[in-house]
Structures are given as C-alpha cells and as structure tokens.
Design an enzyme around this catalytic site. Structure first.
Site, PDB file in Angstrom:
ATOM      1  N   GLY A   1       0.882  -1.168   0.000  1.00 59.95           N
ATOM      2  CA  GLY A   1       0.000   0.000   0.000  1.00 59.95           C
ATOM      3  C   GLY A   1       0.918   1.215   0.000  1.00 59.95           C
TER       4      GLY A   1
ATOM      5  N   GLY B   1       1.446   4.998   3.186  1.00 58.58           N
ATOM      6  CA  GLY B   1       2.578   4.286   2.596  1.00 58.58           C
ATOM      7  C   GLY B   1       3.673   5.239   2.144  1.00 58.58           C
TER       8      GLY B   1
ATOM      9  N   ASP C   1       2.038  -1.366  -4.656  1.00 53.87           N
ATOM     10  CA  ASP C   1       0.625  -0.943  -4.728  1.00 53.87           C
ATOM     11  C   ASP C   1       0.015  -1.577  -5.970  1.00 53.87           C
ATOM     12  OD1 ASP C   1      -0.903   1.590  -3.139  1.00 53.87           O
ATOM     13  OD2 ASP C   1      -1.867   0.928  -4.995  1.00 53.87           O
TER      14      ASP C   1
ATOM     15  N   HIS D   1      -8.850  -0.414  18.610  1.00 47.38           N
ATOM     16  CA  HIS D   1      -8.660   0.898  17.977  1.00 47.38           C
ATOM     17  C   HIS D   1     -10.017   1.315  17.462  1.00 47.38           C
ATOM     18  CE1 HIS D   1      -6.687   4.124  15.957  1.00 47.38           C
ATOM     19  NE2 HIS D   1      -6.881   3.673  14.753  1.00 47.38           N
TER      20      HIS D   1
HETATM   21  N1  APR Z   1      -3.147  -4.491  -2.715  1.00 52.37           N
HETATM   22  C1  APR Z   1      -2.256  -3.486  -2.577  1.00 52.37           C
HETATM   23  N2  APR Z   1      -2.617  -2.216  -2.442  1.00 52.37           N
HETATM   24  C2  APR Z   1      -3.921  -1.933  -2.433  1.00 52.37           C
HETATM   25  C3  APR Z   1      -4.909  -2.927  -2.579  1.00 52.37           C
HETATM   26  C4  APR Z   1      -4.474  -4.262  -2.727  1.00 52.37           C
HETATM   27  N3  APR Z   1      -5.347  -5.256  -2.886  1.00 52.37           N
HETATM   28  N4  APR Z   1      -6.127  -2.323  -2.541  1.00 52.37           N
HETATM   29  C5  APR Z   1      -5.908  -1.019  -2.373  1.00 52.37           C
HETATM   30  N5  APR Z   1      -4.580  -0.780  -2.333  1.00 52.37           N
HETATM   31  C6  APR Z   1      -3.886   0.490  -2.188  1.00 52.37           C
HETATM   32  C7  APR Z   1      -4.570   1.646  -2.879  1.00 52.37           C
HETATM   33  O1  APR Z   1      -4.278   1.653  -4.269  1.00 52.37           O
HETATM   34  C8  APR Z   1      -3.977   2.840  -2.137  1.00 52.37           C
HETATM   35  O2  APR Z   1      -2.856   3.377  -2.810  1.00 52.37           O
HETATM   36  O3  APR Z   1      -3.835   0.867  -0.832  1.00 52.37           O
HETATM   37  C9  APR Z   1      -3.534   2.268  -0.802  1.00 52.37           C
HETATM   38  C10 APR Z   1      -4.224   2.888   0.388  1.00 52.37           C
HETATM   39  O4  APR Z   1      -3.803   4.193   0.431  1.00 52.37           O
HETATM   40  P1  APR Z   1      -4.804   5.407   0.794  1.00 52.37           P
HETATM   41  O5  APR Z   1      -6.086   5.200   0.080  1.00 52.37           O
HETATM   42  O6  APR Z   1      -4.064   6.672   0.567  1.00 52.37           O
HETATM   43  O7  APR Z   1      -5.083   5.164   2.358  1.00 52.37           O
HETATM   44  P2  APR Z   1      -4.198   5.573   3.607  1.00 52.37           P
HETATM   45  O8  APR Z   1      -4.609   6.920   4.076  1.00 52.37           O
HETATM   46  O9  APR Z   1      -2.764   5.334   3.296  1.00 52.37           O
HETATM   47  O10 APR Z   1      -4.736   4.521   4.687  1.00 52.37           O
HETATM   48  C11 APR Z   1      -4.526   3.147   4.518  1.00 52.37           C
HETATM   49  O11 APR Z   1      -4.695   2.666   6.861  1.00 52.37           O
HETATM   50  O12 APR Z   1      -5.378   3.939   8.682  1.00 52.37           O
HETATM   51  C12 APR Z   1      -5.745   2.988   7.746  1.00 52.37           C
HETATM   52  O13 APR Z   1      -8.094   3.393   7.530  1.00 52.37           O
HETATM   53  C13 APR Z   1      -6.847   3.477   6.888  1.00 52.37           C
HETATM   54  O14 APR Z   1      -7.349   1.338   6.026  1.00 52.37           O
HETATM   55  C14 APR Z   1      -6.737   2.566   5.713  1.00 52.37           C
HETATM   56  C15 APR Z   1      -5.224   2.349   5.594  1.00 52.37           C
END
Ligand code: APR
Length: 320
Positions: A10, A15, A34, A176
């Site tokens: 991610g 990330g 990602d 949490h």
């Molecule tokens: N495999 C890999 N990456 C994935 C997948 C997957 N199957 N599905 C989604 N992603 C990626 C998305 O493309 C995105 O870039 O995960 C990333 C998540 O990043 P954001 O949407 O920016 O979310 P973020 O704010 O980083 O939070 C991530 O942490 O705190 C928790 O609730 C929050 O569950 C969320 C996670």
C-alpha cells in the site's frame, strides 16, 4: 552488513509517508508496493531524489508485483480503502478483508520471516485476519493502533498543560475505535499520574474526561477536517517507531494490537495491550492490573473487536 529491507504494501497517503520517514531514518532499503500502476514507482523516485538533500542512503523502488518484496525484514501493510467522512472503521471491513487475503498470500510466499505491522482498518480485525491468511507466527504480526492513540492523548495533554510532549507518557488499551480505553492512572507528566495532577489543580476531572473523549474521537476529527481521507502523518510515525524497535532490538514498551494467547484471559484474538518489541518480534505481552471501571471499559472494547472478528468469519468461513 547488508541493509535491512522494508516493504510497504500500500503506497497511498500512509505508505508514502512511511517510505519518506524510513528513508530519513536510514532504516534500510525500501520497496513500495501498490496495485495502482506508476504511483509507487513515482513516489519511490520522488523520495529517492530527496535523499541527496537530506543526506540519507537507501535504495527506493516502486512495484506492482509481490516478487519485489522478496526477503523483506519488515512489512508494513496499509493496503485497502481508507475511511471517508461518515463512514465507520467497521464499514471498511468487507472490502479490506479481501485485500488482507491477497496481502497475506503475498507475504507468506515472499517474506515469511518478516516482522509484519498492519495499519489497515478496522485494525484489530484486519491484523487478526492478516495473521491467519499469512500463516506467520502470531508474535511476528502486530497491529499499529495504540502508539497512535497514545500519541494523540500525549499531544492533547501536553497542549493542555503547556509542557513538552516528551515529558508526557500515556497509556491506551483495547481496540482501535470508539471503545478504546485511555488509562489516566497510568498516564503521567514526568511520572506524576494524571489523577494526581487533577488533585494538584492542573485541570478539572471534567476537562480530563473531555481530553479522553477527544482522544477516542481522534481519528474521526482528522477525517472530518480532511474530508477526502484519513490521518496519515501520525499513523506513519507510529508504525515507524514499532519497526525501529524491531530492527534495532530496542525492546521498547509500546501499546500495540497483539495476539493474545491466554493473557488477559483471552485467546485467539488481537487487542491493544502493552508489549515489548525487540528482535524477536512481540517478545512479551505485559499484563497490567486494572480496576473495576477500567476492566469494564476493556471488556466492552474486547466485545466490540470480537464482533468484528465474528463478522470476518461469516464473510470468509475459512477463517473460522
Ligand atoms: N493491494 C495493494 N494495495 C492496495 C490494494 C491491494 N489489494 N487495494 C488497495 N490498495 C492500495 C490503494 O491503491 C492505495 O494506494 O492501498 C492504498 C491505500 O492508500 P490510501 O487510500 O491513501 O489510504 P491511507 O490513508 O494510506 O490509509 C490506509 O490505513 O489507517 C488505515 O483506515 C486506513 O485502512 C486505511 C489504511
């Protein structure tokens, strides 16, 4: 000695921030994974281009294939969908459970010896599912929640008392979520417990309760302000503290979502408790004494985590 390898599954808001912090702290070489094409590659290159300015040496790579995480020492998982305004962490359950299944398989195949830190929400249920899907030993799979929750509590307290954040320690237990249990009696300013500070007239019991409530609502407060996503700076800092404790065998005592196998009278579950993180992963779960009120709050929090875990088992019967 070869550098450590840190894989970030991610590469979104958290990330990207994780990669930047891991670089600045020279924790090792970094792989950003990602499903979005180009984005992890772009972030890796952007951060690498900052390294001459900040003076850190690390190889950064972006990828869309799990092969690139081969042999990672630490894997930090943020893959999934973040909360949108009005959405609870639990609404995320179904979508993110499927993501954990893919991520767990990727880690099992390519980084089975890693220390895995999960951040994806709803945290306690996702880290539980990720451990099951990956099959890694439970002391090597841990969830980031308590470090963030207690950091929020510490910040609010330091702001209230006008003291350095460094002199405030805070203790948060449980899941949490809205049922987390900030323990005022174990939270201090330079060793002085908060109830004593109330007696000393530093603040009223009511004001302290407001701060506790703001801590519980800390995630939602940021979501409400950002409108397009959830917190990412403080969550990333918190996970990096955990990774650093593992990689440097610091044996820090940190509140984390950890697997319980009899501690606190619980089994086969993940709940936020204080643990020691060192080179062995979660080396010890610390069982603290709770009074009746605290125990009641903790039980309520555990029940809410149990509800999410049961929901996961219904969606994915192989987890039962
Ligand atoms: N495999 C890999 N990456 C994935 C997948 C997957 N199957 N599905 C989604 N992603 C990626 C998305 O493309 C995105 O870039 O995960 C990333 C998540 O990043 P954001 O949407 O920016 O979310 P973020 O704010 O980083 O939070 C991530 O942490 O705190 C928790 O609730 C929050 O569950 C969320 C996670």
């Amino acid at each position: 000695m070869a550098r450590n390898k840190i894989a970030l599954i991610g590469s979104g808001q958290i990330g990207g921030t994780l990669a930047h912090l891991a670089g600045l702290k020279e924790l090792g070489d970094i792989v950003l994974f990602d499903i979005a094409e180009g984005m992890p590659q772009g972030k890796a290159l952007d951060i690498a281009e900052s390294s001459p300015v900040d003076g850190f040496d690390a190889k950064l790579a972006g990828t869309n294939t799990y092969e690139a995480i081969e042999g990672a020492d630490v894997v930090i998982v943020t893959a999934g969908v973040p909360r949108k305004p009005g959405m609870s962490r639990d609404d995320l359950l179904e979508i993110n459970l499927k993501v954990m299944e893919q991520v767990g398989a990727g880690i099992a195949k390519h980084a089975p010896n890693a220390f895995v830190i999960c951040i994806t929400n709803p945290l306690d249920a996702m880290v539980w599912a990720l451990q099951k899907f990956s099959g890694l030993p439970s002391h090597k799979v841990v969830g980031m929640a308590g470090v963030l929750d207690s950091a929020r509590f510490r910040y609010f307290l330091a702001d209230e008392f006008n003291v350095s954040v460094e002199d405030v320690t805070a203790f948060v237990l449980g899941g949490h979520g809205d049922t987390m249990v900030p323990l005022t009696r174990y939270s201090t300013v330079a060793g002085i417990p908060l109830p004593d500070l109330v007696k000393m007239g530093w603040c009223t019991a009511e004001r302290l309760e407001q701060i506790v409530q703001r801590t519980r609502d800390g995630g939602a407060e940021i979501v409400g302000l950002l409108k397009t996503g959830s917190a990412f700076y403080a969550p990333a800092s918190s996970a990096i503290a955990m990774a650093e404790s593992y990689l440097k065998d610091k044996k820090r005592v940190l509140p984390c979502a950890a697997a319980l196998n009899g501690q606190y009278g619980l089994k086969n579950t993940y709940v936020g408790v204080p643990v020691i993180i060192g080179a062995g992963g979660v080396e010890r779960v610390i069982e603290i004494d709770m009074n009746a009120d605290e125990k009641a709050m903790f039980d309520k929090s555990v029940a809410s985590v149990d509800g999410l875990i049961e929901a996961c088992k219904k969606i994915q019967p192989s987890l039962a």
